[in-house]
Enzyme design. Structure first.
Site, PDB file in Angstrom:
ATOM      1  N   GLU A 189       8.475   5.895   5.394  1.00 54.07           N
ATOM      2  CA  GLU A 189       8.585   6.189   3.955  1.00 54.07           C
ATOM      3  C   GLU A 189       7.210   6.383   3.331  1.00 54.07           C
ATOM      4  O   GLU A 189       7.004   7.270   2.501  1.00 54.07           O
ATOM      5  CB  GLU A 189       9.278   5.040   3.223  1.00 54.07           C
ATOM      6  CG  GLU A 189      10.739   4.857   3.546  1.00 54.07           C
ATOM      7  CD  GLU A 189      11.305   3.676   2.807  1.00 54.07           C
ATOM      8  OE1 GLU A 189      11.180   3.636   1.567  1.00 54.07           O
ATOM      9  OE2 GLU A 189      11.853   2.799   3.472  1.00 54.07           O
ATOM     10  N   ASN A 194       6.008   1.519  -1.703  1.00 52.52           N
ATOM     11  CA  ASN A 194       5.995   2.994  -1.787  1.00 52.52           C
ATOM     12  C   ASN A 194       5.077   3.439  -2.918  1.00 52.52           C
ATOM     13  O   ASN A 194       4.353   4.423  -2.789  1.00 52.52           O
ATOM     14  CB  ASN A 194       7.417   3.520  -2.013  1.00 52.52           C
ATOM     15  CG  ASN A 194       8.180   3.629  -0.709  1.00 52.52           C
ATOM     16  OD1 ASN A 194       7.899   4.502   0.105  1.00 52.52           O
ATOM     17  ND2 ASN A 194       9.118   2.738  -0.501  1.00 52.52           N
ATOM     18  N   LEU A 233      20.848   6.070 -12.502  1.00 47.92           N
ATOM     19  CA  LEU A 233      20.588   6.850 -13.721  1.00 47.92           C
ATOM     20  C   LEU A 233      21.834   7.637 -14.099  1.00 47.92           C
ATOM     21  O   LEU A 233      22.527   8.167 -13.231  1.00 47.92           O
ATOM     22  CB  LEU A 233      19.420   7.817 -13.456  1.00 47.92           C
ATOM     23  CG  LEU A 233      18.117   7.141 -13.043  1.00 47.92           C
ATOM     24  CD1 LEU A 233      17.049   8.182 -12.795  1.00 47.92           C
ATOM     25  CD2 LEU A 233      17.672   6.152 -14.104  1.00 47.92           C
ATOM     26  N   GLY A 246       7.142  -2.519  -4.450  1.00 43.30           N
ATOM     27  CA  GLY A 246       6.272  -1.397  -4.788  1.00 43.30           C
ATOM     28  C   GLY A 246       5.375  -0.925  -3.660  1.00 43.30           C
ATOM     29  O   GLY A 246       4.318  -0.354  -3.903  1.00 43.30           O
ATOM     30  N   GLY A 255      25.156  12.164  -8.735  1.00 43.26           N
ATOM     31  CA  GLY A 255      25.778  11.231  -7.776  1.00 43.26           C
ATOM     32  C   GLY A 255      24.775  10.191  -7.293  1.00 43.26           C
ATOM     33  O   GLY A 255      23.613  10.213  -7.675  1.00 43.26           O
ATOM     34  N   VAL A 256      25.209   9.307  -6.429  1.00 44.67           N
ATOM     35  CA  VAL A 256      24.308   8.290  -5.860  1.00 44.67           C
ATOM     36  C   VAL A 256      23.905   8.753  -4.450  1.00 44.67           C
ATOM     37  O   VAL A 256      24.756   8.888  -3.568  1.00 44.67           O
ATOM     38  CB  VAL A 256      24.992   6.902  -5.780  1.00 44.67           C
ATOM     39  CG1 VAL A 256      24.044   5.870  -5.162  1.00 44.67           C
ATOM     40  CG2 VAL A 256      25.435   6.448  -7.159  1.00 44.67           C
ATOM     41  N   ARG A 309      16.869  -4.038 -17.302  1.00 43.48           N
ATOM     42  CA  ARG A 309      18.236  -3.487 -17.196  1.00 43.48           C
ATOM     43  C   ARG A 309      19.247  -4.416 -17.855  1.00 43.48           C
ATOM     44  O   ARG A 309      20.288  -3.989 -18.327  1.00 43.48           O
ATOM     45  CB  ARG A 309      18.598  -3.245 -15.733  1.00 43.48           C
ATOM     46  CG  ARG A 309      18.872  -4.518 -14.933  1.00 43.48           C
ATOM     47  CD  ARG A 309      18.633  -4.342 -13.469  1.00 43.48           C
ATOM     48  NE  ARG A 309      19.008  -5.514 -12.673  1.00 43.48           N
ATOM     49  CZ  ARG A 309      18.341  -6.665 -12.687  1.00 43.48           C
ATOM     50  NH1 ARG A 309      17.269  -6.810 -13.458  1.00 43.48           N
ATOM     51  NH2 ARG A 309      18.733  -7.685 -11.956  1.00 43.48           N
ATOM     52  N   HIS A 368      15.218   7.286   0.157  1.00 46.63           N
ATOM     53  CA  HIS A 368      16.292   6.405   0.606  1.00 46.63           C
ATOM     54  C   HIS A 368      16.086   6.140   2.101  1.00 46.63           C
ATOM     55  O   HIS A 368      15.920   7.095   2.861  1.00 46.63           O
ATOM     56  CB  HIS A 368      17.648   7.078   0.355  1.00 46.63           C
ATOM     57  CG  HIS A 368      18.815   6.256   0.755  1.00 46.63           C
ATOM     58  ND1 HIS A 368      19.376   5.304  -0.075  1.00 46.63           N
ATOM     59  CD2 HIS A 368      19.516   6.200   1.909  1.00 46.63           C
ATOM     60  CE1 HIS A 368      20.383   4.715   0.561  1.00 46.63           C
ATOM     61  NE2 HIS A 368      20.485   5.237   1.765  1.00 46.63           N
TER      62      HIS A 368
HETATM   63  C1  GRF Z   1      12.779  -0.528   0.467  1.00 47.91           C
HETATM   64  O1  GRF Z   1      14.030  -0.901   1.034  1.00 47.91           O
HETATM   65  C2  GRF Z   1      12.580   0.929   0.657  1.00 47.91           C
HETATM   66  O2  GRF Z   1      13.122   1.334   1.889  1.00 47.91           O
HETATM   67  C3  GRF Z   1      13.351   1.519  -0.462  1.00 47.91           C
HETATM   68  O3  GRF Z   1      13.229   0.622  -1.533  1.00 47.91           O
HETATM   69  C4  GRF Z   1      12.925  -0.695  -1.010  1.00 47.91           C
HETATM   70  C5  GRF Z   1      11.695  -1.286  -1.653  1.00 47.91           C
HETATM   71  O4  GRF Z   1      10.618  -0.455  -1.431  1.00 47.91           O
HETATM   72  N1  GRF Z   1      12.847   2.828  -0.791  1.00 47.91           N
HETATM   73  P1  GRF Z   1       9.199  -0.766  -2.157  1.00 47.91           P
HETATM   74  O5  GRF Z   1       8.423  -1.657  -1.218  1.00 47.91           O
HETATM   75  O6  GRF Z   1       9.515  -1.476  -3.474  1.00 47.91           O
HETATM   76  O7  GRF Z   1       8.553   0.560  -2.348  1.00 47.91           O
END
Ligand code: GRF
Length: 187
Positions: A172, A13, A86, A11, A141-142, A55, A102
């Site tokens: 990110e 991000n 999803l 988490g 799509g993925v 899940r 991503h």
């Molecule tokens: C990381 O690999 C990030 O690059 C991708 O999801 C993974 C976990 O990110 N977006 P986070 O620390 O859980 O946000």
């Protein structure tokens, strides 16, 4: 802008969105996880409602349950390190209202099985000179939806996948909040 953030892991991000929520102009209504993860702890630490939709319990009904939980509650769904795919029903119903981050320069190093460290290992092994991250709308799509933002980082000659992951993750943490801010301003 009311948002839900979907997580499966640390988490970090999510944390950057929490830290910048006021500047972005969004309110995180809830955090949803598809497994027990530190991302849910972060929500709890910040008094944000956390929902666990395991899940392994919901299996193919996970998307349906997500739609139930999120319908009428948020304007935007943010996938931030969310690892479940999803299904088309939810991506159609929420078209233009789900974004994902991503950690590669899509369309390169995207698609099923390309997540987390797998990506950075593949980039290093392929001898790429650059990598980066992509924020995109989620479609059926993925990792194939319309790209919102993309930013590059250098891959240094003796980078390990871990070195690269760290460099991309820093990016990110800037790019995802910026994308949400832009959507909030246009909302
Ligand atoms: C990381 O690999 C990030 O690059 C991708 O999801 C993974 C976990 O990110 N977006 P986070 O620390 O859980 O946000």
């Amino acid at each position: 802008l009311k948002i839900a953030v979907l997580v499966s892991g640390g988490g970090s991000n999510l944390q950057s969105i929490i830290d910048m929520a006021d500047e972005i102009g969004c309110s995180i209504e809830l955090v949803v996880a598809d497994r027990g993860c530190y991302g849910l702890e972060r929500a709890a630490e910040h008094g944000i409602e956390g929902v666990l939709l395991d899940r392994k319990v919901y299996k193919k009904n996970l998307s349906e349950m997500l739609d139930e939980v999120l319908r009428d509650r948020v304007d935007l769904i943010v996938l931030a390190g969310f690892l479940s795919i999803l299904d088309e029903n939810i991506t159609n119903r929420w078209k233009g209202r789900i974004i994902n981050i991503h950690p590669s320069l899509l369309p390169k190093f995207g698609g099923p099985g390309m997540y987390g460290m797998n990506i950075h290992r593949a980039v290093v092994e392929a001898g790429e000179r650059e990598s980066g991250c992509t924020v995109h709308y989620v479609d059926a799509g993925v990792d194939t939806g319309e790209i919102i933002f993309q930013e590059r980082v250098e891959v240094k000659p003796n980078d390990t996948p871990e070195d690269l992951q760290k460099r991309v993750l820093t990016l990110e943490h800037r790019l995802l909040p910026q994308a949400i801010k832009n959507i909030a301003m246009a909302h």
